[in-house]
Design a protein around this motif. Sequence first.
Motif, PDB file in Angstrom:
ATOM      1  N   VAL A  38       0.857  -1.190   0.000  1.00 14.93           N
ATOM      2  CA  VAL A  38       0.000   0.000   0.000  1.00 14.93           C
ATOM      3  C   VAL A  38       0.889   1.235   0.000  1.00 14.93           C
ATOM      4  CG1 VAL A  38      -1.876  -1.171   1.208  1.00 14.93           C
ATOM      5  CG2 VAL A  38      -0.147   0.038   2.524  1.00 14.93           C
ATOM      6  N   THR A  39       0.298   2.377  -0.255  1.00 13.58           N
ATOM      7  CA  THR A  39       1.063   3.629  -0.285  1.00 13.58           C
ATOM      8  C   THR A  39       1.002   4.326   1.061  1.00 13.58           C
ATOM      9  OG1 THR A  39      -0.809   4.989  -0.984  1.00 13.58           O
ATOM     10  CG2 THR A  39       0.458   3.883  -2.723  1.00 13.58           C
ATOM     11  N   ASN A  40       1.985   5.160   1.300  1.00 15.66           N
ATOM     12  CA  ASN A  40       1.969   5.976   2.518  1.00 15.66           C
ATOM     13  C   ASN A  40       0.730   6.864   2.561  1.00 15.66           C
ATOM     14  OD1 ASN A  40       4.379   4.954   3.470  1.00 15.66           O
ATOM     15  ND2 ASN A  40       5.628   6.541   2.485  1.00 15.66           N
ATOM     16  N   LYS A  41       0.320   7.354   1.409  1.00 17.36           N
ATOM     17  CA  LYS A  41      -0.853   8.227   1.347  1.00 17.36           C
ATOM     18  C   LYS A  41      -2.107   7.471   1.780  1.00 17.36           C
ATOM     19  CE  LYS A  41      -3.461  11.095  -1.922  1.00 17.36           C
ATOM     20  NZ  LYS A  41      -3.489  12.268  -1.030  1.00 17.36           N
ATOM     21  N   SER A  46      -6.607   7.279   4.690  1.00 14.03           N
ATOM     22  CA  SER A  46      -7.759   6.376   4.811  1.00 14.03           C
ATOM     23  C   SER A  46      -7.790   5.759   6.203  1.00 14.03           C
ATOM     24  CB  SER A  46      -7.689   5.268   3.747  1.00 14.03           C
ATOM     25  OG  SER A  46      -8.779   4.391   3.884  1.00 14.03           O
ATOM     26  N   GLN A  47      -8.685   6.267   7.034  1.00 12.95           N
ATOM     27  CA  GLN A  47      -8.781   5.770   8.404  1.00 12.95           C
ATOM     28  C   GLN A  47      -9.333   4.354   8.460  1.00 12.95           C
ATOM     29  OE1 GLN A  47      -7.610   7.520  10.994  1.00 12.95           O
ATOM     30  NE2 GLN A  47      -6.993   9.107   9.541  1.00 12.95           N
ATOM     31  N   VAL A  48     -10.073   3.974   7.433  1.00 13.24           N
ATOM     32  CA  VAL A  48     -10.703   2.655   7.453  1.00 13.24           C
ATOM     33  C   VAL A  48      -9.774   1.570   6.918  1.00 13.24           C
ATOM     34  CG1 VAL A  48     -11.690   2.688   5.123  1.00 13.24           C
ATOM     35  CG2 VAL A  48     -12.931   1.520   6.975  1.00 13.24           C
ATOM     36  N   LEU A  49      -8.631   1.970   6.344  1.00  9.04           N
ATOM     37  CA  LEU A  49      -7.747   0.989   5.719  1.00  9.04           C
ATOM     38  C   LEU A  49      -7.240  -0.042   6.723  1.00  9.04           C
ATOM     39  CD1 LEU A  49      -6.262   0.002   3.211  1.00  9.04           C
ATOM     40  CD2 LEU A  49      -4.384   1.554   3.804  1.00  9.04           C
ATOM     41  N   ALA A  50      -6.872   0.398   7.919  1.00  8.76           N
ATOM     42  CA  ALA A  50      -6.359  -0.540   8.917  1.00  8.76           C
ATOM     43  C   ALA A  50      -7.404  -1.602   9.259  1.00  8.76           C
ATOM     44  CB  ALA A  50      -5.938   0.212  10.178  1.00  8.76           C
ATOM     45  N   THR A  51      -8.662  -1.172   9.408  1.00  9.89           N
ATOM     46  CA  THR A  51      -9.730  -2.128   9.687  1.00  9.89           C
ATOM     47  C   THR A  51      -9.939  -3.079   8.525  1.00  9.89           C
ATOM     48  OG1 THR A  51     -10.850  -0.519  11.119  1.00  9.89           O
ATOM     49  CG2 THR A  51     -12.159  -2.357  10.298  1.00  9.89           C
ATOM     50  N   PHE A 194       6.554  -2.458   6.809  1.00 10.87           N
ATOM     51  CA  PHE A 194       7.952  -2.220   6.445  1.00 10.87           C
ATOM     52  C   PHE A 194       8.008  -1.297   5.229  1.00 10.87           C
ATOM     53  CE2 PHE A 194       7.405  -6.512   8.069  1.00 10.87           C
ATOM     54  CZ  PHE A 194       8.385  -6.615   9.058  1.00 10.87           C
ATOM     55  N   ASN A 195       8.916  -0.316   5.288  1.00  9.40           N
ATOM     56  CA  ASN A 195       9.174   0.494   4.091  1.00  9.40           C
ATOM     57  C   ASN A 195      10.576   0.245   3.544  1.00  9.40           C
ATOM     58  OD1 ASN A 195      10.789   1.777   5.919  1.00  9.40           O
ATOM     59  ND2 ASN A 195       9.870   3.807   5.675  1.00  9.40           N
ATOM     60  N   GLN A 196      11.311  -0.741   4.151  1.00  9.94           N
ATOM     61  CA  GLN A 196      12.652  -1.067   3.668  1.00  9.94           C
ATOM     62  C   GLN A 196      12.611  -2.112   2.559  1.00  9.94           C
ATOM     63  OE1 GLN A 196      11.673  -1.503   6.820  1.00  9.94           O
ATOM     64  NE2 GLN A 196      12.769  -0.018   8.109  1.00  9.94           N
ATOM     65  N   TYR A 200      10.937   0.548  -1.770  1.00  9.97           N
ATOM     66  CA  TYR A 200       9.672   1.127  -1.332  1.00  9.97           C
ATOM     67  C   TYR A 200       9.838   2.486  -0.668  1.00  9.97           C
ATOM     68  CZ  TYR A 200       6.785  -2.954  -2.383  1.00  9.97           C
ATOM     69  OH  TYR A 200       6.088  -3.936  -3.027  1.00  9.97           O
ATOM     70  N   ALA A 201      10.912   2.669   0.082  1.00  9.16           N
ATOM     71  CA  ALA A 201      11.089   3.944   0.796  1.00  9.16           C
ATOM     72  C   ALA A 201      11.141   5.113  -0.177  1.00  9.16           C
ATOM     73  CB  ALA A 201      12.351   3.899   1.643  1.00  9.16           C
ATOM     74  N   SER A 202      11.820   4.932  -1.318  1.00 12.43           N
ATOM     75  CA  SER A 202      11.949   6.023  -2.289  1.00 12.43           C
ATOM     76  C   SER A 202      10.684   6.202  -3.116  1.00 12.43           C
ATOM     77  CB  SER A 202      13.138   5.753  -3.221  1.00 12.43           C
ATOM     78  OG  SER A 202      12.928   4.564  -3.977  1.00 12.43           O
ATOM     79  N   ARG A 203       9.768   5.240  -3.039  1.00 13.04           N
ATOM     80  CA  ARG A 203       8.541   5.318  -3.826  1.00 13.04           C
ATOM     81  C   ARG A 203       7.302   5.528  -2.957  1.00 13.04           C
ATOM     82  NH1 ARG A 203       8.352  -0.170  -6.697  1.00 13.04           N
ATOM     83  NH2 ARG A 203       6.489   0.734  -7.652  1.00 13.04           N
ATOM     84  N   ASN A 204       7.528   5.821  -1.674  1.00  9.90           N
ATOM     85  CA  ASN A 204       6.420   6.050  -0.735  1.00  9.90           C
ATOM     86  C   ASN A 204       5.464   4.854  -0.663  1.00  9.90           C
ATOM     87  OD1 ASN A 204       7.168   8.542   0.221  1.00  9.90           O
ATOM     88  ND2 ASN A 204       6.061   9.667  -1.385  1.00  9.90           N
ATOM     89  N   LEU A 205       6.047   3.647  -0.678  1.00  7.71           N
ATOM     90  CA  LEU A 205       5.262   2.426  -0.540  1.00  7.71           C
ATOM     91  C   LEU A 205       5.648   1.701   0.739  1.00  7.71           C
ATOM     92  CD1 LEU A 205       5.521   0.996  -4.181  1.00  7.71           C
ATOM     93  CD2 LEU A 205       3.618   2.301  -3.189  1.00  7.71           C
TER      94      LEU A 205
END
Length: 277
Positions: A38-41, A46-51, A194-196, A200-205
């Motif tokens: 998923v993306t950082n955005k 999206s508050q519902v994404l975690a659920t 994980f963003n490592q 992914y870190a450079s692509r905001n994933l």
Amino acid sequence: IVPENTGDDAADTQKPQSTFGTNLETASVYDYADGYTVTNKMLRDSQVLATFLDTEFRYSFDLKLADVLLNGSGTNGVPKGLLNTTGVQAGEYSKTGDEAMNLVKEIRRTLTKLRKVGAAANAILINPEDAEKIDLMQDTTNRFFGNGPWGTGPTTVWGRPLVECEQVAAGKVIVGDFKQLALLDRSGLSVEIFNQHKDYASRNLVYVRAELAAAQVIPDGMMMAVKMTVIDGIRYRPEDAVRMAQTQPEPEQPKTPAPVAHDAKPATSSGRRTRKR
């Protein structure tokens, strides 16, 4: 029965004492894992994404665990499921004539067979297609034997709960003491981010991973019985009937990660059953 003691040490009978023995067995722990990118955005906005992710993880893990507990091959890093366990009693029922009635009668005979080996069957596991056939059973005046379409109450056969399970192939029924089938958690379901991963870190994933470790144990296979169908006296595998029923190939589904059982952490595959979003 121990007679009443009189106080005479030489004549009084001592109460009996039983003994038991144990054997050392191996219960291997397997890792199950699933994950999403998923993306950082998405995580931020999206508050519902975690659920949603939590629900999806539990859904897919439940499907995989149920399948492995019943159908696990015991090879290539996959646990051995109930249907491949030595000692499980097997039998057949006929599909000729009234298939549903034949099945119901064979379930009753199976309860007797299990009782003879000391098993108290507490449930019946059945494919939804076969459960439908039992629900639609009618007498000669077209009255339903069971609750009918507007009735309420427990769904039972011979006093045992009838549980529909998609992981049981059509034409196959499992009867037994399901306390003999256990899933032992080494570590419960955990979710980490994980963003490592890769770039992914450079692509905001981020990679969201769910994982659990568990062992499955079947102490006594004799306490379970599996019934399969017979067509005109010739035994066939229910899996073959399922394949024959697929007259048209299903449209290709997008590949998504799926939980898999293996000995090394973590891994995913594309065999996961997906929902339509």
